[in-house]
Motif scaffolding. Structure first.
Motif, PDB file in Angstrom:
ATOM      1  N   PRO A  44      34.950  14.165  20.954  1.00  0.00           N
ATOM      2  CA  PRO A  44      35.344  13.557  22.342  1.00  0.00           C
ATOM      3  C   PRO A  44      36.058  14.639  23.196  1.00  0.00           C
ATOM      4  O   PRO A  44      36.695  15.516  22.506  1.00  0.00           O
ATOM      5  N   GLU A  45      36.086  14.613  24.462  1.00  0.00           N
ATOM      6  CA  GLU A  45      36.886  15.311  25.360  1.00  0.00           C
ATOM      7  C   GLU A  45      37.716  14.298  26.208  1.00  0.00           C
ATOM      8  O   GLU A  45      37.284  13.070  26.645  1.00  0.00           O
ATOM      9  N   ALA A  87      27.626  10.041  29.604  1.00  0.00           N
ATOM     10  CA  ALA A  87      26.984   9.657  30.811  1.00  0.00           C
ATOM     11  C   ALA A  87      25.560   9.432  30.924  1.00  0.00           C
ATOM     12  O   ALA A  87      24.912   9.545  31.787  1.00  0.00           O
ATOM     13  N   ILE A  88      24.976   8.951  29.477  1.00  0.00           N
ATOM     14  CA  ILE A  88      23.728   8.774  29.313  1.00  0.00           C
ATOM     15  C   ILE A  88      23.254   7.596  29.892  1.00  0.00           C
ATOM     16  O   ILE A  88      23.985   6.515  30.148  1.00  0.00           O
ATOM     17  N   ARG A 100      37.860   8.728  27.406  1.00  0.00           N
ATOM     18  CA  ARG A 100      37.120   9.645  26.344  1.00  0.00           C
ATOM     19  C   ARG A 100      35.734   9.709  26.556  1.00  0.00           C
ATOM     20  O   ARG A 100      35.098   8.589  27.199  1.00  0.00           O
ATOM     21  N   ALA A 101      35.274  10.693  26.797  1.00  0.00           N
ATOM     22  CA  ALA A 101      33.842  11.159  26.954  1.00  0.00           C
ATOM     23  C   ALA A 101      33.213  12.139  25.752  1.00  0.00           C
ATOM     24  O   ALA A 101      34.015  13.166  25.619  1.00  0.00           O
ATOM     25  N   TYR A 102      32.117  11.977  25.272  1.00  0.00           N
ATOM     26  CA  TYR A 102      31.624  12.706  24.246  1.00  0.00           C
ATOM     27  C   TYR A 102      30.720  13.864  24.587  1.00  0.00           C
ATOM     28  O   TYR A 102      29.979  13.458  25.689  1.00  0.00           O
ATOM     29  N   ARG A 103      30.875  14.822  24.316  1.00  0.00           N
ATOM     30  CA  ARG A 103      30.095  16.270  24.351  1.00  0.00           C
ATOM     31  C   ARG A 103      29.431  16.636  23.379  1.00  0.00           C
ATOM     32  O   ARG A 103      29.770  16.264  22.088  1.00  0.00           O
ATOM     33  N   GLY A 104      28.347  17.931  23.251  1.00  0.00           N
ATOM     34  CA  GLY A 104      27.985  18.054  22.083  1.00  0.00           C
ATOM     35  C   GLY A 104      26.449  18.521  22.158  1.00  0.00           C
ATOM     36  O   GLY A 104      26.123  19.185  21.108  1.00  0.00           O
TER      37      GLY A 104
END
Length: 210
Positions: free
Chosen positions: A120-121, A58-59, A132-136
């Motif tokens: 990825p989530e 979401a950047i 797919r969206a990345y978190r962390g």
């Protein structure tokens, strides 16, 4: 180069983001430039590629101003130097190191793995398609670096590693992914320079004994 209205001094050639990061060391009019030289420069570069980061996160560019990036600009430069060293090994690059010649292979791998902490989530709204969206990370700037590092792990362990090339045009420090059989240079500019140099050598042979 200009991307979405943001101007960065680095060339943006449409390469995978880890390769674009490697190419923040470049030559302009015979001089070596560093598009990450200062924290403000690092913020500008991240904003220039924010649209590509946003495809898997979401950047947005407005989350990557200088204040937000200041605390992670050093990590971005560390990642860039690590990627260049590992790319040089993967491609048997004959060129001298353009950054961090003291960096060891082990240090480069450790830096990459430390930064590649995004995961990825599955995102699957009830009325939409799964994605797919990345978190962390706590901040957008941290996540941006983690995502690029994560993509670099995929680059070095996937099929693009065998297509990764150093540009061997004179004085060019860039890398590129050879995406078609006839591509030999990072850009048409370097291709033209090589053709001109070859033409000159054919018509102006070196004197005997030199």
């Amino acid at each position: 180069m200009i991307s979405d209205g943001v101007t960065t001094s680095a060339p943006l050639l449409g390469e995978p983001l880890p390769v674009e990061l490697m190419n923040t060391v470049f030559v302009d009019q015979g001089r070596t430039g560093d598009a990450l030289d200062g924290d403000a420069d690092a913020a500008v570069w991240l904003r220039a590629v924010a649209d590509r980061l946003g495809t898997e996160t979401a950047i947005t560019a407005d989350q990557l101003d200088e204040k937000a990036v200041r605390s992670v600009a050093g990590a971005l430069r560390t990642l860039r130097d690590a990627l260049r060293l590992l790319a040089a090994e993967a491609t048997e690059d004959p060129r001298p190191a353009a950054t961090a010649p003291e960096l060891t292979r082990g240090e480069a791998i450790s830096a990459l793995n430390t930064l590649a902490q995004a995961w990825p989530e599955l995102v699957w709204p009830a009325d939409g398609q799964p994605s797919r969206a990345y978190r962390g990370a706590r901040t957008a700037a941290e996540l941006a670096i983690q995502l690029i590092a994560h993509q670099a792990v995929e680059l070095f362990t996937g099929p693009d590693r065998d297509r990764l090339r150093p540009c061997l045009a004179p004085n060019c420090p860039l890398f590129f992914v050879k995406n078609h059989a006839r591509r030999e240079w990072c850009s048409p500019v370097c291709g033209n320079r090589m053709r001109v140099a070859r033409h000159y050598r054919r018509h102006h042979p070196a004197p005997q004994g030199q």
